[in-house]
Motif scaffolding. Sequence first.
Motif, short mmCIF file in Angstrom:
data_model
loop_
_atom_site.label_atom_id
_atom_site.label_comp_id
_atom_site.label_asym_id
_atom_site.label_seq_id
_atom_site.Cartn_x
_atom_site.Cartn_y
_atom_site.Cartn_z
N VAL A 123 0.91 -1.22 -0.15
CA VAL A 123 0.02 0.08 0.13
C VAL A 123 0.88 1.19 0.05
CG1 VAL A 123 -1.78 1.33 1.20
CG2 VAL A 123 -1.94 -1.13 0.98
N ASP A 124 1.89 1.17 0.79
CA ASP A 124 2.75 2.41 1.15
C ASP A 124 3.57 2.47 -0.52
OD1 ASP A 124 2.03 2.94 3.49
OD2 ASP A 124 3.92 1.87 4.36
N SER A 125 3.83 1.59 -1.14
CA SER A 125 4.47 1.64 -2.30
C SER A 125 3.86 2.42 -3.48
CB SER A 125 5.16 0.38 -2.80
OG SER A 125 3.83 -0.45 -3.47
N ASP A 168 1.66 7.52 -6.37
CA ASP A 168 0.86 7.38 -7.63
C ASP A 168 -0.41 8.31 -7.70
OD1 ASP A 168 -0.54 6.63 -10.04
OD2 ASP A 168 -0.68 4.52 -9.48
N LYS A 169 -0.08 9.58 -8.56
CA LYS A 169 -1.20 10.23 -8.71
C LYS A 169 -2.16 10.07 -9.86
CE LYS A 169 0.84 12.84 -5.84
NZ LYS A 169 0.39 12.99 -4.27
N LYS A 170 -1.96 8.93 -10.72
CA LYS A 170 -2.75 8.83 -11.84
C LYS A 170 -3.78 7.70 -11.77
CE LYS A 170 0.94 9.69 -15.31
NZ LYS A 170 1.79 8.94 -16.44
N HIS A 171 -3.72 6.64 -10.87
CA HIS A 171 -4.61 5.44 -10.62
C HIS A 171 -5.18 5.46 -9.26
CE1 HIS A 171 -1.21 4.30 -13.59
NE2 HIS A 171 -2.31 4.30 -14.58
N PHE A 172 -6.09 4.78 -9.02
CA PHE A 172 -6.77 4.28 -7.84
C PHE A 172 -6.34 2.83 -7.67
CE2 PHE A 172 -10.68 3.26 -9.80
CZ PHE A 172 -11.04 1.99 -9.25
N HIS A 173 -6.22 2.50 -6.23
CA HIS A 173 -5.73 1.16 -6.09
C HIS A 173 -6.56 0.70 -4.83
CE1 HIS A 173 -1.79 1.48 -8.04
NE2 HIS A 173 -1.80 2.63 -7.69
N LEU A 174 -7.23 -0.64 -4.95
CA LEU A 174 -8.16 -1.21 -4.22
C LEU A 174 -7.65 -2.50 -3.69
CD1 LEU A 174 -11.12 -0.32 -3.36
CD2 LEU A 174 -11.64 -1.89 -5.18
N GLN A 183 -14.59 -10.30 3.38
CA GLN A 183 -15.89 -10.19 3.50
C GLN A 183 -16.06 -9.22 2.57
OE1 GLN A 183 -17.71 -12.56 4.40
NE2 GLN A 183 -19.47 -11.89 5.91
N SER A 184 -16.58 -8.10 3.14
CA SER A 184 -17.12 -6.67 2.22
C SER A 184 -16.24 -5.50 2.44
CB SER A 184 -18.39 -6.31 2.51
OG SER A 184 -19.47 -7.08 2.27
N GLY A 185 -14.86 -5.81 3.24
CA GLY A 185 -13.90 -4.55 3.37
C GLY A 185 -13.07 -4.54 2.52
N TYR A 186 -12.76 -3.24 2.24
CA TYR A 186 -11.82 -2.90 1.18
C TYR A 186 -10.83 -1.67 1.81
CZ TYR A 186 -14.17 -5.80 -2.32
OH TYR A 186 -14.77 -6.74 -3.09
N LEU A 187 -9.72 -1.62 1.24
CA LEU A 187 -8.86 -0.58 1.40
C LEU A 187 -8.71 0.44 0.02
CD1 LEU A 187 -7.08 1.44 3.08
CD2 LEU A 187 -5.22 -0.36 2.69
N LEU A 188 -9.14 1.56 -0.10
CA LEU A 188 -9.30 2.15 -1.29
C LEU A 188 -8.00 3.19 -1.05
CD1 LEU A 188 -10.06 3.39 -4.14
CD2 LEU A 188 -12.07 4.46 -2.85
N GLN A 189 -6.88 3.41 -2.28
CA GLN A 189 -6.18 4.48 -2.20
C GLN A 189 -6.17 5.24 -3.40
OE1 GLN A 189 -2.18 4.33 0.19
NE2 GLN A 189 -1.59 3.78 -1.79
N TRP A 190 -6.16 6.51 -3.39
CA TRP A 190 -6.13 7.46 -4.49
C TRP A 190 -5.48 8.80 -4.04
CZ3 TRP A 190 -9.32 12.04 -5.39
CH2 TRP A 190 -9.28 12.27 -6.80
N LYS A 191 -4.34 9.01 -4.90
CA LYS A 191 -3.63 10.24 -4.79
C LYS A 191 -3.09 10.43 -3.20
CE LYS A 191 -5.24 12.91 -8.61
NZ LYS A 191 -6.12 14.50 -9.00
#
Length: 278
Positions: free
Chosen positions: A15-17, A21-27, A32-40
């Motif tokens: 996640v830290d790596s 990233d300013k172009k994409h989002f990462h999920l 279960q229904s748990g997610y970590l979303l990272q964007w900019k």
Amino acid sequence: MIVAKLKNEDLIREVDSFLNDKKHFHLWWLGQSGYLLQWKGKRILLDPYLSDSLSKKYLTTDKPHARISVLVVKPELLKNISIVTSSHNHTDHLDAETLIPVLKNNPGIQFIIPEANRIFVADRIKCKNDFPIGLNDGQSVTIDGFTFHGILAKHNEIDRDEKSNCKYMGYVIEFGEYKIYHSGDTLWFDGMVELLKPFQVDVALLPINGNKPERKVAGNLDCKEAAELGKAINAKIVIPCHYDLFEFNTADVNEFVREAEKINQPYKVLKGGERFQF
């Protein structure tokens, strides 16, 4: 026990790596229904359940919640989280053993919930009543560049409080040019497609464990319904969830794959701790 793609410190390092990233989002799927979303560089937690609280609670009952997948990440390892959500009051979507350490370790974090559940939520996670941000269906809030749209959910009924605030919700999360639909727990209901289609969802996160009364728990979309809902709302991709956590309440994700391929609905199946990049 089903292993994770990455877990704990290895997951956090990945996640830290992508922090810059300013172009994409990462999920990342957390189970279960748990997610970590990272964007900019910004991080959001969606309905995390990262403990064994349900397994302990139901151990000696007629409804044992035997875990079949490893825990992906300890909640105390999750840092720099801007927002966390709960879609409803069931423990796998509102877990004190997960949320209390997350809130403690992330000063300034915002907590989005269905407004109808405010008193229950505050009692469970031991916070002030006015701390969570409450939404009803049809309402929106923008925080830190992310707009959350409240979406009605049916689990197993459409349930509202005395002020007509719905107790079960999903969220369409809009950020930059992207839109993600996190349904929470839901069945298909009249008007659902018409409600969601205008959002032009890029990624739909949909449960596939189905609705079987003999399980003695509220149900969800099944594999066929999840694929067909994605197709009906023109989701660019469907990611299945809410399976492979508890032995008694799961589904065969290969059935979802077959149903999605049958109707040409794009999809991505993730392992616990695996990253998706749109």
